[in-house]
Design a protein around this motif. Structure first.
Motif, PDB file in Angstrom:
ATOM      1  N   ASP A  95       0.847  -1.194   0.000  1.00 34.88           N
ATOM      2  CA  ASP A  95       0.000   0.000   0.000  1.00 34.88           C
ATOM      3  C   ASP A  95       0.882   1.244   0.000  1.00 34.88           C
ATOM      4  N   SER A  96       0.768   2.071  -1.049  1.00 35.45           N
ATOM      5  CA  SER A  96       1.584   3.282  -1.158  1.00 35.45           C
ATOM      6  C   SER A  96       1.190   4.365  -0.169  1.00 35.45           C
ATOM      7  N   GLY A  97      -0.049   4.288   0.345  1.00 39.09           N
ATOM      8  CA  GLY A  97      -0.530   5.345   1.227  1.00 39.09           C
ATOM      9  C   GLY A  97      -1.031   6.568   0.485  1.00 39.09           C
ATOM     10  N   VAL A  98      -1.172   6.461  -0.840  1.00 40.36           N
ATOM     11  CA  VAL A  98      -1.702   7.562  -1.650  1.00 40.36           C
ATOM     12  C   VAL A  98      -2.961   7.081  -2.357  1.00 40.36           C
ATOM     13  N   GLU A  99      -4.051   7.789  -2.139  1.00 38.33           N
ATOM     14  CA  GLU A  99      -5.335   7.413  -2.737  1.00 38.33           C
ATOM     15  C   GLU A  99      -5.814   8.524  -3.655  1.00 38.33           C
ATOM     16  N   ALA A 100      -5.984   8.211  -4.937  1.00 38.77           N
ATOM     17  CA  ALA A 100      -6.425   9.198  -5.919  1.00 38.77           C
ATOM     18  C   ALA A 100      -7.938   9.188  -6.049  1.00 38.77           C
ATOM     19  N   HIS A 101      -8.490  10.362  -6.286  1.00 39.03           N
ATOM     20  CA  HIS A 101      -9.939  10.511  -6.499  1.00 39.03           C
ATOM     21  C   HIS A 101     -10.157  11.372  -7.737  1.00 39.03           C
ATOM     22  N   GLY A 102      -9.963  10.786  -8.899  1.00 39.84           N
ATOM     23  CA  GLY A 102     -10.180  11.537 -10.132  1.00 39.84           C
ATOM     24  C   GLY A 102      -9.155  12.623 -10.333  1.00 39.84           C
ATOM     25  N   ASP A 103      -9.501  13.857  -9.939  1.00 37.94           N
ATOM     26  CA  ASP A 103      -8.606  14.990 -10.181  1.00 37.94           C
ATOM     27  C   ASP A 103      -7.836  15.426  -8.946  1.00 37.94           C
ATOM     28  N   GLY A 391       0.841   5.791  -6.543  1.00 36.64           N
ATOM     29  CA  GLY A 391       0.311   7.076  -6.119  1.00 36.64           C
ATOM     30  C   GLY A 391      -0.475   7.739  -7.223  1.00 36.64           C
ATOM     31  N   ALA A 392      -0.266   9.053  -7.381  1.00 36.46           N
ATOM     32  CA  ALA A 392      -1.006   9.824  -8.368  1.00 36.46           C
ATOM     33  C   ALA A 392      -0.110  10.904  -8.937  1.00 36.46           C
ATOM     34  N   ASP A 393      -0.197  11.129 -10.243  1.00 31.16           N
ATOM     35  CA  ASP A 393       0.681  12.090 -10.905  1.00 31.16           C
ATOM     36  C   ASP A 393       0.075  13.488 -10.863  1.00 31.16           C
ATOM     37  N   PHE A 394      -0.156  13.972  -9.635  1.00 32.20           N
ATOM     38  CA  PHE A 394      -0.691  15.313  -9.405  1.00 32.20           C
ATOM     39  C   PHE A 394       0.335  16.157  -8.662  1.00 32.20           C
ATOM     40  N   ASP A 395       0.342  17.460  -8.899  1.00 30.38           N
ATOM     41  CA  ASP A 395       1.274  18.324  -8.176  1.00 30.38           C
ATOM     42  C   ASP A 395       0.691  18.790  -6.847  1.00 30.38           C
ATOM     43  N   ASP A 396      -0.617  18.714  -6.722  1.00 28.17           N
ATOM     44  CA  ASP A 396      -1.262  19.106  -5.465  1.00 28.17           C
ATOM     45  C   ASP A 396      -2.685  18.571  -5.486  1.00 28.17           C
ATOM     46  N   GLU A 397      -3.360  18.687  -4.400  1.00 26.92           N
ATOM     47  CA  GLU A 397      -4.747  18.228  -4.358  1.00 26.92           C
ATOM     48  C   GLU A 397      -5.597  19.039  -5.315  1.00 26.92           C
ATOM     49  N   GLY A 398      -6.276  18.321  -6.204  1.00 28.76           N
ATOM     50  CA  GLY A 398      -7.174  18.981  -7.145  1.00 28.76           C
ATOM     51  C   GLY A 398      -6.508  19.504  -8.391  1.00 28.76           C
ATOM     52  N   ASN A 399      -5.167  19.384  -8.505  1.00 27.85           N
ATOM     53  CA  ASN A 399      -4.457  19.903  -9.671  1.00 27.85           C
ATOM     54  C   ASN A 399      -3.732  18.791 -10.406  1.00 27.85           C
ATOM     55  N   HIS A 400      -3.578  18.948 -11.727  1.00 22.75           N
ATOM     56  CA  HIS A 400      -2.785  18.002 -12.534  1.00 22.75           C
ATOM     57  C   HIS A 400      -1.394  18.568 -12.678  1.00 22.75           C
TER      58      HIS A 400
END
Length: 400
Positions: A95-103, A391-400
């Motif tokens: 488990d990476s400990g990172v959960e993505a929710h769309g954006d 994880g997720a390839d986002f720079d911050d919450e809610g941003n790509h």
């Protein structure tokens, strides 16, 4: 024009030029950084170590798997990784400990081993779609099935026998069924010849309608699966429809594409064979488009987004191709040595960087996607071999 006015115009021009030059210099020296929620998972070539890396801040942590020299695969969500050890009949989940929710994404606890394990004979082929995870076990032609949301609550995967023992594979369909390979013994050896569709209990939903001379390699988009065969690409749809499309003369049976990938970002299938090349496969119009052919090609894979194509040559050359146009975007030759077996460099890529493992050098080479000449190294203990993005390839919450 008076001398005074000329003087002020010259001063204004010099000021504007200096400001533009300063802006250009700032743009040229701007440091590209990895996105906040990107994580890298690395498996050692020889021991039990699994290294977890946050490339944004350089933090590393080590975890010990049950056995040495593992293969690692991201789940569909990229929160978890499947850690597969065929030789010791064992699959675990990290488990990476990172959960993505769309954006956007969140930190969900800390990096750790999940509860679930699979203990079937010779787990070989890992597949994940949506919430579903399935592993094909060569030792008894069974599936180990579990859903991502149960990885911390279910001790063991469900065990479903689907055929007689063979070197097989599984593709998960979006309708909850599974395309599984089938051995009819029309050819010698461990490779299967057919594909059937079963449900989660192993009941046959659609029987095989096409026989081949051997199957290896497969991928799917949820509704359509492609299997690599000696004769061509076997197309299997979730409704049970099957068809065999012969390889074009450029590929032929001698170079049949025995590894297949699906790129979610590009919505394309990629067929590959080492020491030959890579082609995009289109099951809609039955077409084949060459990406690259080379007698020293070692691997061709999609980036973590499933958008662009990464090619690794045996002389250490890394190439990046556009997944849409198939034009070569970047190329560089790295000073890495190719070993054999587990000591072969591995590659993955995020939106900003390409990462190449160097097992013999104890490092991961990081290349900036916009300019491969800009590179840095991440030192990793032992012999870092397999690498995946979690994880997720986002720079911050809610941003790509």
């Amino acid at each position: 024009m008076s001398t005074k006015i000329r003087f002020y115009l010259i001063i204004l021009f010099i000021s504007v030029f200096a400001a533009c030059k300063k802006d250009n210099d700032t743009m040229q020296t701007e440091q590209v950084e990895e996105n906040r929620f990107v994580r890298l998972l690395v498996a050692d070539a020889e021991d039990k170590t699994i290294t977890f890396i946050n490339p944004k801040d350089g933090a590393q942590s080590s975890f010990q798997a049950q056995f040495a020299a593992n293969n690692i695969y991201p789940t569909n969500s990229k929160r978890f990784a499947g850690v597969v050890n065929t030789a010791n009949n064992h699959v675990s989940f990290f488990d990476s400990g990172v959960e993505a929710h769309g954006d956007h994404a969140h930190l969900k606890g800390t990096p750790k081993w999940a509860l679930t394990t699979a203990l079937a004979a010779k787990p070989t082929h890992f597949y994940s779609l949506g919430n579903e995870i399935a592993v094909f076990n060569d030792g008894d032609a069974s599936l180990s099935i579990v859903t991502e949301d149960k990885l911390h609550t279910q001790a063991q995967t469900n065990h479903v026998v689907v055929d007689q023992a063979h070197h097989g594979a599984v593709v998960v369909f979006a309708n909850g069924t599974y395309a599984v390979t089938q051995k009819d013994n029309s050819i010698s050896g461990a490779l299967p010849e057919r594909v059937k569709i079963v449900n989660a209990t192993g009941q046959v939903i659609h029987t095989s309608t096409v026989a081949t001379k051997g199957i290896h390699g497969d991928a799917g988009d949820g509704n359509t699966a492609i299997f690599g065969t000696v004769g061509g690409m076997l197309i299997v749809k979730s409704d049970g429809t099957q068809s065999l499309v012969n390889w074009p003369s450029e590929i032929g049976e001698a170079n049949w594409l025995s590894t297949i990938y699906y790129g979610k970002g590009s919505q394309k299938f990629l067929g590959f064979k080492s020491k030959f090349g890579a082609f995009v496969l289109n099951p809609v119009n039955n077409s084949f488009t060459k990406v690259v052919t080379a007698n020293n090609i070692r691997s061709a894979v999609f980036d973590a987004e499933g958008k662009d194509i990464l090619v690794l040559l045996e002389d250490g050359t890394v190439q990046l191709y556009s997944g849409s146009s198939l034009i070569k975007l970047q190329e560089i030759k790295l000073n890495v040595s190719f070993g054999t077996g587990a000591l072969v460099p591995n590659v993955t890529a995020t939106k900003h960087f390409v990462y190449v493992t160097n097992p013999n050098g104890g490092e991961i080479i990081q290349l900036e996607r916009g300019n491969f000449a800009k590179q840095s190294k991440i030192a990793v203990a032992g012999k870092p071999a397999k690498i995946i993005m979690l994880g997720a390839d986002f720079d911050d919450e809610g941003n790509h």
